[in-house]
Scaffold this motif. Structure first.
Motif, mmCIF file in Angstrom:
data_model
loop_
_atom_site.group_PDB
_atom_site.id
_atom_site.type_symbol
_atom_site.label_atom_id
_atom_site.label_comp_id
_atom_site.label_asym_id
_atom_site.label_seq_id
_atom_site.Cartn_x
_atom_site.Cartn_y
_atom_site.Cartn_z
ATOM 1 N N ASN A 313 0.885 -1.238 0.077
ATOM 2 C CA ASN A 313 -0.053 0.133 -0.041
ATOM 3 C C ASN A 313 0.981 1.185 -0.100
ATOM 4 O O ASN A 313 1.861 1.396 0.849
ATOM 5 N N TYR A 314 0.762 2.204 -0.970
ATOM 6 C CA TYR A 314 1.444 3.421 -1.073
ATOM 7 C C TYR A 314 1.103 4.399 -1.806
ATOM 8 O O TYR A 314 -0.449 4.516 -2.210
ATOM 9 N N TYR A 315 1.702 5.680 -1.515
ATOM 10 C CA TYR A 315 1.413 6.680 -2.472
ATOM 11 C C TYR A 315 -0.056 7.551 -1.725
ATOM 12 O O TYR A 315 -1.063 7.836 -2.558
ATOM 13 N N PRO A 316 -0.142 7.648 -0.297
ATOM 14 C CA PRO A 316 -1.279 7.960 0.299
ATOM 15 C C PRO A 316 -1.632 9.573 -0.039
ATOM 16 O O PRO A 316 -0.689 10.406 -0.219
ATOM 17 N N ARG A 317 -2.811 9.833 -0.618
ATOM 18 C CA ARG A 317 -3.289 11.373 -0.691
ATOM 19 C C ARG A 317 -4.542 11.660 -0.227
ATOM 20 O O ARG A 317 -5.494 10.851 -0.271
ATOM 21 N N TRP A 318 -4.932 12.643 0.449
ATOM 22 C CA TRP A 318 -6.125 13.187 1.158
ATOM 23 C C TRP A 318 -7.115 13.457 0.079
ATOM 24 O O TRP A 318 -6.779 14.215 -0.894
ATOM 25 N N ASP A 319 -8.350 13.149 0.302
ATOM 26 C CA ASP A 319 -9.287 13.890 -0.497
ATOM 27 C C ASP A 319 -9.480 15.114 -0.085
ATOM 28 O O ASP A 319 -9.141 15.735 1.125
ATOM 29 N N HIS A 320 -10.280 16.000 -0.707
ATOM 30 C CA HIS A 320 -10.456 17.622 -0.509
ATOM 31 C C HIS A 320 -11.265 17.805 0.720
ATOM 32 O O HIS A 320 -11.294 18.985 1.175
ATOM 33 N N ARG A 321 -11.919 16.979 1.227
ATOM 34 C CA ARG A 321 -12.804 17.295 2.569
ATOM 35 C C ARG A 321 -11.985 16.483 3.739
ATOM 36 O O ARG A 321 -12.516 16.729 4.884
ATOM 37 N N ASP A 322 -10.903 15.945 3.300
ATOM 38 C CA ASP A 322 -10.013 15.321 4.395
ATOM 39 C C ASP A 322 -10.943 14.221 5.284
ATOM 40 O O ASP A 322 -10.764 13.814 6.282
ATOM 41 N N SER A 323 -11.881 13.860 4.390
ATOM 42 C CA SER A 323 -12.846 12.534 4.877
ATOM 43 C C SER A 323 -12.276 11.192 4.635
ATOM 44 O O SER A 323 -12.806 10.239 5.026
ATOM 45 N N ALA A 571 1.568 12.163 3.902
ATOM 46 C CA ALA A 571 0.720 12.976 3.130
ATOM 47 C C ALA A 571 -0.047 13.691 4.318
ATOM 48 O O ALA A 571 -0.719 13.176 4.984
ATOM 49 N N VAL A 572 -0.167 14.900 4.249
ATOM 50 C CA VAL A 572 -0.692 15.870 5.488
ATOM 51 C C VAL A 572 -2.135 16.412 4.963
ATOM 52 O O VAL A 572 -2.236 16.817 3.854
ATOM 53 N N ASP A 573 -3.140 16.277 5.944
ATOM 54 C CA ASP A 573 -4.275 16.934 5.815
ATOM 55 C C ASP A 573 -4.250 18.499 5.543
ATOM 56 O O ASP A 573 -3.204 19.045 5.750
ATOM 57 N N SER A 574 -5.282 19.077 5.237
ATOM 58 C CA SER A 574 -5.229 20.747 5.110
ATOM 59 C C SER A 574 -5.155 21.436 6.387
ATOM 60 O O SER A 574 -4.735 22.492 6.199
ATOM 61 N N SER A 575 -5.415 20.667 7.478
ATOM 62 C CA SER A 575 -5.204 21.404 8.986
ATOM 63 C C SER A 575 -3.848 21.405 9.080
ATOM 64 O O SER A 575 -3.270 22.304 9.976
ATOM 65 N N GLY A 576 -2.999 20.696 8.706
ATOM 66 C CA GLY A 576 -1.535 20.172 8.910
ATOM 67 C C GLY A 576 -1.562 19.614 10.246
ATOM 68 O O GLY A 576 -0.240 19.508 10.845
ATOM 69 N N THR A 577 -2.484 18.791 10.768
ATOM 70 C CA THR A 577 -2.590 18.159 12.145
ATOM 71 C C THR A 577 -2.348 16.882 12.001
ATOM 72 O O THR A 577 -2.335 15.839 12.927
ATOM 73 N N LYS A 578 -2.974 16.081 10.856
ATOM 74 C CA LYS A 578 -2.879 14.728 10.373
ATOM 75 C C LYS A 578 -2.256 14.453 9.452
ATOM 76 O O LYS A 578 -2.052 15.073 8.583
ATOM 77 N N ILE A 579 -1.340 13.164 9.765
ATOM 78 C CA ILE A 579 -0.471 12.747 8.547
ATOM 79 C C ILE A 579 -0.900 11.369 8.202
ATOM 80 O O ILE A 579 -0.890 10.412 9.149
ATOM 81 N N ALA A 580 -1.309 11.258 7.044
ATOM 82 C CA ALA A 580 -1.225 9.609 6.659
ATOM 83 C C ALA A 580 0.053 9.320 6.144
ATOM 84 O O ALA A 580 0.630 10.136 5.389
#
Length: 800
Positions: A313-323, A571-580
């Motif tokens: 499993n590789y290359y994680p990217r957040w969706d635009h809602r961070d959901s 891969a960081v979410d839009s808030s900068g507080t969560k990392i996948a």
């Protein structure tokens, strides 16, 4: 019964033909092959690879004397060395034919740290050639002897068998372990952090593969790496450290003795212990060492594990809602092919597979637009005018319903054409794409606008880094995972300068390159923070890959994880507080979520990572010294055959019958580039004298059973030309009852011997009309061949 022998000979020769790499690309007839000769090698390469060939020649000649003298061996002739380029990285050596093949482009591989590919692969494969030939029991072109026996068909208990007694046949773990070890001795490979990671996780989870699994390439793809390669390298290094470096040479010498058929026997003779005993010593020491290493790590810091399916499993990217998170996953597969999926983070009461949604037609390296509307991804689905696959960047609409009978996505756009482009990523406004493109021996960084129509004008693709002056005469400069800054003015990327993997920063117009991180570690996978003031990355600073944050203003680095396996691809979410991120654990590369981004309570500890410190290589000048390649078969294999068969018994009660013995050989010859091939096999009966020729107007006398097979094929043009001839002579006997005609009613029995001789000849020409790959999760090769030919045969019956 002899028909079975004939079929076996035909299959033995046909197996060789199946490895020719010309089935789908019209024989690569467009390539202008050249040949250049050095003191110990003959190099064969496409004309456009001449600079790379000169560099490779310098590496090969540089390691030649060391390996030859170390193994005290003289090669039978100059090594035929073929240099290729394609959409994969590979190399192989054929010790029987004294040939080598390598592919020049270094495509990234997730289970190895970054080394200088050409230095490593040339040394690795040449070490195979030398070490395996040193362990051969007879001249290297004789690979073994085939022995078989066949009972008559109506015997109550059948006793058929057939086997090959090999003259080379070392276990894969030893062959691959020694090749890696020899490259390490030359300074071109090392026991790196990826290998250490895979071995550490397996040892601590009690999942080291047993010695039997290390002997062959079997199981899922990650076991290929863990068994013969990773564990094989580790066990070889253990033998060297415990029993001395010279023990490896003595093991090959012992294995070369004619009666020695197992490596375990050789180890018992040289080391005083069987392979299993040595393996158990290594296993126990390795597990204990890793247990101590983990104790020294201190408090571990992980995220929440999100996946349990798939080992890649590789290359994680957040969706635009961070959901949710898009990522590539090979769940349900045994190889590294990984279609893109979307995992919803809500609804955690549902099973993992119920929260996953596939993205049709997108696989491997990808990025998603800021509004989730489209994807960009790299694919090798198209071919150029010569039928050769090239990796290019495409765009598709995301998460749409696909009609059942749809063959091609109508929303798809082709961003590049025949550029061997990879690692695509969007700008934050979705108007541009950054990617890397491969050239022989190096990569370049490119920027292009997203096309408004179905295709992009090639003139709009701008190459921004590196400059020709920076890489002139250099090979092994690679670029990975570029990312636009939030304001779209700069690009972060990972690069390999020939010695270490670093993180660099450059303006989108190609100016202002800065090596942000150029420490003696493997630093990779940079990812911008949403405010552009820092970035996240992965590095093996303490011998284990962890996630770190670099802050531009203070130039400080903070560790954010402290794991036992390895942490990659943040891969960081839009808030900068969560990392996948990706964490290597007992299931392989798994998706994790770190919800609270803060440094560990204490600094990380561990071992200092090992990276090869390679010597400079002086390329050899081949320009003006090469000649047009001549596809003359010069190398081959000879396999002696001994086969016994019993004549048919006269009745089902018979317990014994006469045994017929046939001896002969099969063999083939080809040229180094595999343009021409000649295969042949011959078996003749023994025990009936030596008058094999001329009886009954036959070249081979029909009173002795014989089989002959000859096949010739040519792949020099886009049309494959083939010719084959077979001749078989089957002998047998029947018991004939002769009735009395004199009225005495005394019948007599008489044995009638006979032979059936047949000949068959074929010629054919084959052309591939087209070649294409289908869309979807599976890559399906679809091709149509146009074939024409002629076949002739005849039969003769002889009373003997």
């Amino acid at each position: 019964m002899s028909r079975r022998i004939f079929s076996a000979l035909a299959v033995l020769l046909a197996l060789r033909a199946t490895v020719l790499p010309f089935s789908l690309n019209r024989n690569a007839a467009h390539i202008d092959w050249r040949t250049a000769e050095t003191e110990h090698f003959r190099f064969h390469y496409a004309k456009e690879l001449e600079d790379a060939a000169g560099y490779i020649a310098g590496i090969a000649e540089g390691v030649y004397n060391d390996k030859i003298q170390r193994y005290n061996i003289k090669l039978p002739n100059k090594v035929e060395f073929t240099i290729r380029d394609d959409i994969f990285s590979n190399g192989w050596a054929n010790s029987i034919e004294n040939t080598m093949n390598i592919w020049v482009t270094d495509w990234d591989f997730p289970v190895r740290s970054t080394h200088n590919w050409l230095k490593d692969v040339v040394t690795h494969e040449f070490s195979h050639l030398v070490s395996i030939q040193s362990g051969s029991k007879l001249p290297s072109y004789i690979q073994g002897v085939v022995i078989g026996f066949q009972d008559y068909y109506n015997k109550p208990v059948q006793g058929d068998f057939a086997t090959i007694i090999p003259f080379t046949g070392q276990p894969n773990w030893f062959a691959e372990g020694v090749a890696q070890y020899e490259s390490e001795r030359s300074g071109y490979d090392a026991w790196d952090s990826h290998r250490d990671m895979m071995l550490r996780v397996a040892a601590l989870d009690n999942k080291l593969l047993p010695i039997e699994r290390m002997e062959t390439f079997a199981g899922i793809s990650i076991d290929y790496e863990k068994g013969p390669y990773t564990q094989g390298f580790a066990l070889t290094r253990f033998i060297s450290a415990r029993y001395g470096d010279a023990a490896l040479i003595r093991l090959w010498a012992e294995y070369s003795r004619l009666h020695r058929q197992t490596m375990s026997g050789a180890m018992k003779r040289v080391l005083g212990k069987t392979d299993r005993q040595v393996y158990e010593e290594w296993r126990d020491e390795t597990t204990a060492r890793f247990a101590e290493q983990v104790k020294a790590l201190g408090p571990q810091v992980y995220g929440q594990k999100l996946t349990s399916k798939g080992f890649y499993n590789y290359y994680p990217r957040w969706d635009h809602r961070d959901s949710g998170i898009f990522f590539a996953s090979n769940a349900g597969r045994d190889d590294f092919r990984a279609p893109v999926r979307h995992l919803k983070l809500a609804d955690t009461t549902k099973k993992e597979e119920e929260r996953l949604e596939g993205v049709p037609g997108v696989r491997g390296q990808f990025d998603v637009a800021p509004d989730d509307s489209t994807f960009v991804f790299a694919s090798a689905r198209e071919t150029d005018k010569n039928g050769i696959h090239k990796i290019d960047v495409y765009q598709r609409k995301a998460l749409r319903d696909v009609p059942f009978f749809e063959n091609k996505d109508p929303t798809e756009k082709r961003v590049t054409k025949e550029l061997n482009a990879a690692n695509p990523s969007y700008s934050r406004d979705g108007s541009k794409v950054v990617f890397v493109r491969a050239e022989p021996g190096l990569f370049r960084l490119c920027v292009a606008p997203v096309p408004e129509g179905r295709k992009l004008d090639p003139e709009e693709v701008k190459t921004i880094f590196p400059s020709d002056s920076l890489v002139r005469g250099k090979f092994g400069f690679n670029i990975y995972t570029p990312k636009f800054s939030p304001d779209g003015k700069r690009i972060l990327f990972s690069y390999f300068d020939g010695e270490t993997r670093n993180v660099g920063l450059i303006n989108t117009d190609g100016s202002g390159f800065v090596p942000i991180l150029a420490r003696p570690y493997d630093e990779r996978d940079p990812e911008w923070a949403p405010d552009g003031k820092s970035f996240f990355f992965s590095a093996d600073s303490n011998g284990i890959y962890n996630i770190y944050r670099y802050t531009f203003d203070s130039r400080t680095i903070q560790a954010l994880t402290n794991v036992v396996g390895g942490a990659f691809s943040p891969a960081v979410d839009s808030s900068g507080t969560k990392i996948a991120y990706i964490n290597y654990d007992k299931d392989g590369f798994s998706l994790y979520l770190l919800k609270d981004v803060k440094p560990p309570a204490q600094p990380l500890s561990g071992a200092f990572p090992v990276h090869p410190q390679t010597a400079d290589v002086e390329a050899m000048e081949l320009s003006g010294k090469s000649e047009k390649y001549l596809p003359i078969p010069t190398r081959g294999i000879l396999t002696p055959i001994v086969f016994g068969e019993q004549l048919v018994a006269s009745n089902h009660q018979a317990r014994n019958a006469d045994t017929k013995w046939l001896i002969g050989a099969s063999g083939y010859m080809n040229d180094p580039v595999l343009k021409n091939e000649i295969g042949a096999a011959l078996l003749v009966e023994t025990g009936k004298g030596i008058d094999y020729f001329g009886a009954h107007d036959e070249i081979l006398s029909p009173d002795k059973e014989s089989q002959f097979f000859l096949n010739v094929s040519n792949h020099s043009t886009a049309v494959t030309l083939s010719a084959a001839f077979a001749r078989g002579n089957l002998t047998s006997s029947d018991t004939v009852r002769i009735r009395s005609v004199d009225g005495t009613d005394r019948d007599t029995l008489q044995t009638q011997n006979y032979a059936l001789t047949f000949r068959d000849a074929q010629v054919s020409a084959t052309y591939n009309l087209f070649d294409a790959s289908a869309v979807g999760d599976e890559e399906r090769a679809s091709f149509v061949k146009l074939t024409g030919g002629y076949n002739w045969n005849d039969f003769n019956f002889y009373d003997l």
